[in-house]
Design an enzyme around this catalytic site. Structure first.
Site: not given
Ligand SMILES: *Cc1c(COP(=O)(O)O)cnc(C)c1O
Length: 822
Positions: A493, A591, A717, A766
């Site tokens: 992701k 969550r 800056y 930037m």
């Molecule tokens: C991102 C995520 C992981 C991976 O977590 P890490 O700490 O990066 O290993 C595992 N499970 C879910 C549901 C996640 O969103």
């Protein structure tokens, strides 16, 4: 040529033969994934730590028409492959080594065996450069020096050659004798003994003694006498007493004694005494490692009695050995694979395999130069090249050089030829290259880096380098901690935690992870469009994208009732049934996810729906990396077992269960269940300080301007950077728009420049930032490491008061990613 019948192999490895003993074998493969193996290949099923070669026998039989298999079990396999021949042995790796050792003994030409901690591959490649005018040489491809790589290298030996050069590397005590039996070197070279791979050795003494076993039946051993410690161990080693020792060094007893050594204009002038002779050579490098590597080579050339003028001339022309295969974004949507430093059949085959893994591209183009120093006649060489190109599925060839042009009729595919690089560049038209995977592979003197420069997609001078070997290493390190049959979901992701999208997914798919995890539907769609075929779970699917998910066979996380019923509606409308979904349970993170009081209703809905099938049930740990929260984590684990248990009972079949993320894998091995979800660890960060991970991403930039300021002047800056002494300031083209957090300004961040950490001065802008480089020697164009080995991403994250996850994912998309493997 390698040529045996199955019956002969069975006798050599003392195996049981099932099938046709007369079937002929022309090559050996251990990699189930490499396409184009040919029909006369024997596949050796090695039970690796991650996947067992036996699993792929049927696939290879059906899809690649492989007909001979060396295996350790046949039940459940042989009946599915009726026309195959099987050779069964207790241990397939041992059998492969036995076969190679037998093959080795058929040849009487000299064989050089190289071991040591550093420099093995370079010494091997340099010797190849230096000796190819006299010898047709067979050698290990790249750095094939392992228990598997060595036998595969040695099996390349044939009557066509006159000299073998093989390297041997070990990571465990006891391994060297196996390699010795396979290589049987007549000449040994011990390169530098440094520190890598030392974890398993009690002390250096044991390690050196182990390495020396490679030489036990050699006639000659070459090493550096100045390493006193090594010299003493060799002198004391009774197994080496009948070997002729040829040494080099400053020590007066060295066979090749260094009389003088000094540096001029980026070259080392070395004067040596060898018996009565004095000899001067010029090494075109100045670093210590290159010096030692070149001295090993020089000593061997003297022992081979090569003409002294030739020795000096050839050493002065040694070229760097690039072992990196770079993958870059090319112009017009192309992917560019760059290997423009050397060219030979072995490395061409490896690069072509890498190209073949670039699934999404219809056009696979090879830009190839003449190959020098192959040891074959040009006819034979280019017919081999033509065969390789056909096997590996190249469908467009650009050949550059007089030899290739001369043999252009060997190549039966769309093609064009140029006399030299210059001619290609003159004829170059940008818009002719589009949506292709292009391998640029040339001998160094063809200067193919000029061609790469034309084909590369250029952005500004800040890049994120991604080491794909390190990624695989990390994957395998975590896999080695998993129980048998535990599956892996790799989290890609957020642009693979900032490191890239399909490039990373492609490597993970190739290394057979079981699932990929993305956050949003569009990330999954992009992966499918890039040709990823693994199951992909979408963690945050939104209602509006459900049709798209089904169209692209993406599997949603379902975490509430409205999501479930909306998805079922879409499936019903599309006429889908038993579509895989993944149920998220809330065990304490609070969550997303179903809570325990919803499970009854949920089970009821699942029982009546034929549209979905629960592929997995999972939950997420809130604090798996924090010892102070371990009792909470254990409660989450218990709650997950209870909740998933009751669901499984009600729905009547068993989906995969999973709860561990990276920190969980490290700290709660008892909860691996059916699958784990690996994220940050793959990218080189251990939440609990696990040893042995490798750095995957490095953010690098270059100095684009230098300026001298006097005390009292200010930088940037708001005039925040106040100069307190006469100072030199370097400007680098990376700023907060690239993901360099503004908190790193004004000395908070320190970056590596020419071996030293230097602080920022003034605010981060930037697109640029400034460094105080008063205390280092620096020139415009020098490289700056913003994070990587040093400073590590953890150090940087701490300096800006966040976690590595955020640093990774903040690197903006405009920073170009470069992928490479070694
Ligand atoms: C991102 C995520 C992981 C991976 O977590 P890490 O700490 O990066 O290993 C595992 N499970 C879910 C549901 C996640 O969103």
């Amino acid at each position: 040529m390698f040529h045996y019948t199955a019956g002969q192999v069975a006798r050599i490895v003392e195996g049981e033969l099932f099938g046709d003993s007369e079937v002929e074998i022309g090559s050996v493969s251990i990699d189930s994934r490499t396409p184009g193996q040919g029909t006369d290949v024997m596949f050796v099923a090695i039970p690796g730590s991650n996947h067992d070669g036996h699993t792929y026998v049927e696939e290879l039989y059906t899809f690649q028409k492989v007909r001979v298999f060396l295996v350790s079990r046949i039940s459940g396999i042989s009946d599915k492959c009726p026309d195959a021949t099987f050779i069964r042995v207790p241990d397939t790796l041992e059998a492969l080594q036995q076969l190679a050792s037998w093959h080795r003994r058929r040849f009487g030409f000299p064989v050089i065996g190289i071991t040591g901690s550093n420099g093995k591959t370079i010494v091997k490649e340099w010797l190849n450069q230096l000796l190819s005018p006299e010898y047709r040489i067979v050698r290990s491809p790249k750095s094939y020096n392992s228990q598997v790589g060595v036998p595969l290298s040695v099996l390349q030996m044939s009557d066509e050659f006159q000299l073998g050069i093989f390297e041997a590397g070990i990571s465990q005590p006891g391994e060297m004798l196996n390699l010795q039996a396979v290589i049987l070197p007549t000449i040994g070279i011990l390169t530098n003994i440094g520190l890598p791979h030392q974890e398993n050795f009690d002390d250096l003494d044991e390690k050196i003694t182990e390495k020396l076993k490679l030489f036990k039946s050699a006639e000659v051993l070459i090493y550096c006498k100045d390493h006193r410690f090594v010299d003493r161990i060799i002198a004391d080693d009774v197994t080496l007493h009948s070997i002729r020792l040829i040494t080099w060094g400053s020590d007066s007893a060295s066979t090749v004694r260094i009389v003088d050594k000094h540096e001029i204009d980026g070259r080392l002038l070395v004067e040596v005494a060898y018996g009565e002779e004095q000899l001067r050579v010029e090494i075109p490098f100045t670093d210590q490692a290159s010096f030692e590597n070149a001295m090993h080579c020089l000593t061997l050339l003297l022992y081979f009695n090569i003409d002294r003028d030739d020795i000096a001339a050839r050493i002065s022309r040694l070229t760097p050995i690039a072992m990196r295969l770079e993958q870059k974004e090319g112009i017009n949507g192309c992917v560019l694979i760059n290997d423009s430093y050397n060219s030979d059949l072995g490395s061409l085959a490896i690069a072509l395999d890498f190209l073949a893994q670039q699934k999404p591209f219809e056009t696979r183009m090879l830009i190839l130069s003449d190959i020098h120093q192959s040891g074959f006649s040009p006819e034979l060489l280019y017919s081999k090249v033509a065969q390789l190109i056909e096997e590996k599925g190249i469908n467009y060839l650009i050949g550059i050089g007089p030899q290739l042009t001369r043999f252009s009729h060997f190549f039966d595919l769309p093609k064009e030829f140029y006399a030299d690089t210059e001619a290609f560049i003159r004829a170059f038209k940008r818009d002719r290259f589009g949506n292709a995977a292009i391998l640029v592979k040339g001998s160094r003197d063809f200067q193919f880096e000029r061609i790469s420069a034309l084909l590369e997609y250029k952005t500004h001078r800040t890049i994120l380098e991604v080491n794909l070997n390190a990624l695989i290493h990390n994957l395998n390190l975590y896999r080695s901690k998993l129980n048998r049959d535990v599956k892996v979901m790799a989290m890609v992701k957020a642009f693979s935690y900032g490191s890239g999208s399909f490039e990373i997914a492609n490597v993970l798919q190739f290394h057979r992870v079981d699932y990929l995890g993305v956050a949003y539907t569009d990330e999954g769609v992009a992966l499918r469009e890039a040709g990823i075929s693994l199951p992909i779970v979408v963690l945050n699917p939104s209602f509006g994208t459900y049709e798209l998910m089904v169209e692209y066979r993406l599997e949603p996380e379902i975490f509430n009732f409205s999501g479930l019923s909306a998805f079922v509606d879409v499936l019903d409308r599309l006429g889908e049934s038993a579509y895989p979904i993944h149920l998220k349970l809330d065990t304490g993170m609070h969550r997303l996810g179903f809570s325990s009081d919803q499970l009854n209703v949920l089970a009821g809905k699942l029982q009546v729906s034929r549209a979905v099938r629960v592929a997995s049930i999972f939950s997420h740990l809130a604090a798996s990396d924090e010892p102070r929260n371990d009792s909470f984590t254990r409660e989450q684990l218990v709650r997950f077992r209870e909740m998933s248990g009751s669901l499984v009972e009600r729905i009547g079949y068993k989906p995969l269960l999973h709860i561990l993320n990276t920190a969980g894998i490290e700290r709660f091995p008892e909860a691996q269940l059916d699958m784990v979800r690996m994220g940050i660890g793959l990218y080189g960060i251990s939440p609990s300080g696990l040893d042995g991970l490798q750095v995957v991403s490095s953010l690098k930039s270059t100095v684009i301007q230098l300026k001298e300021l006097n005390s009292g002047e200010t930088v940037g800056y708001s005039r925040r950077g106040v100069v307190k002494r006469p100072s030199r300031i370097a400007v680098i083209p990376v700023g907060y728009a690239d993901g360099l957090n503004r908190r790193l300004g004004n000395g908070v961040g320190r970056f590596k420049l020419n071996g030293k950490l230097v602080p920022t001065i003034g605010n981060i802008n930037m697109d640029t930032c400034m460094l105080d480089v008063t205390d280092v020697a620096v020139r415009e164009g020098d490289e700056v490491v913003l994070f990587g080995e040093n400073p590590s991403i953890e150090v940087l994250a701490r300096a800006m008061d966040t976690i590595p996850y955020e640093v990774f994912t903040s690197i903006s998309r405009r920073v170009r990613r470069i992928y490479y493997r070694e």
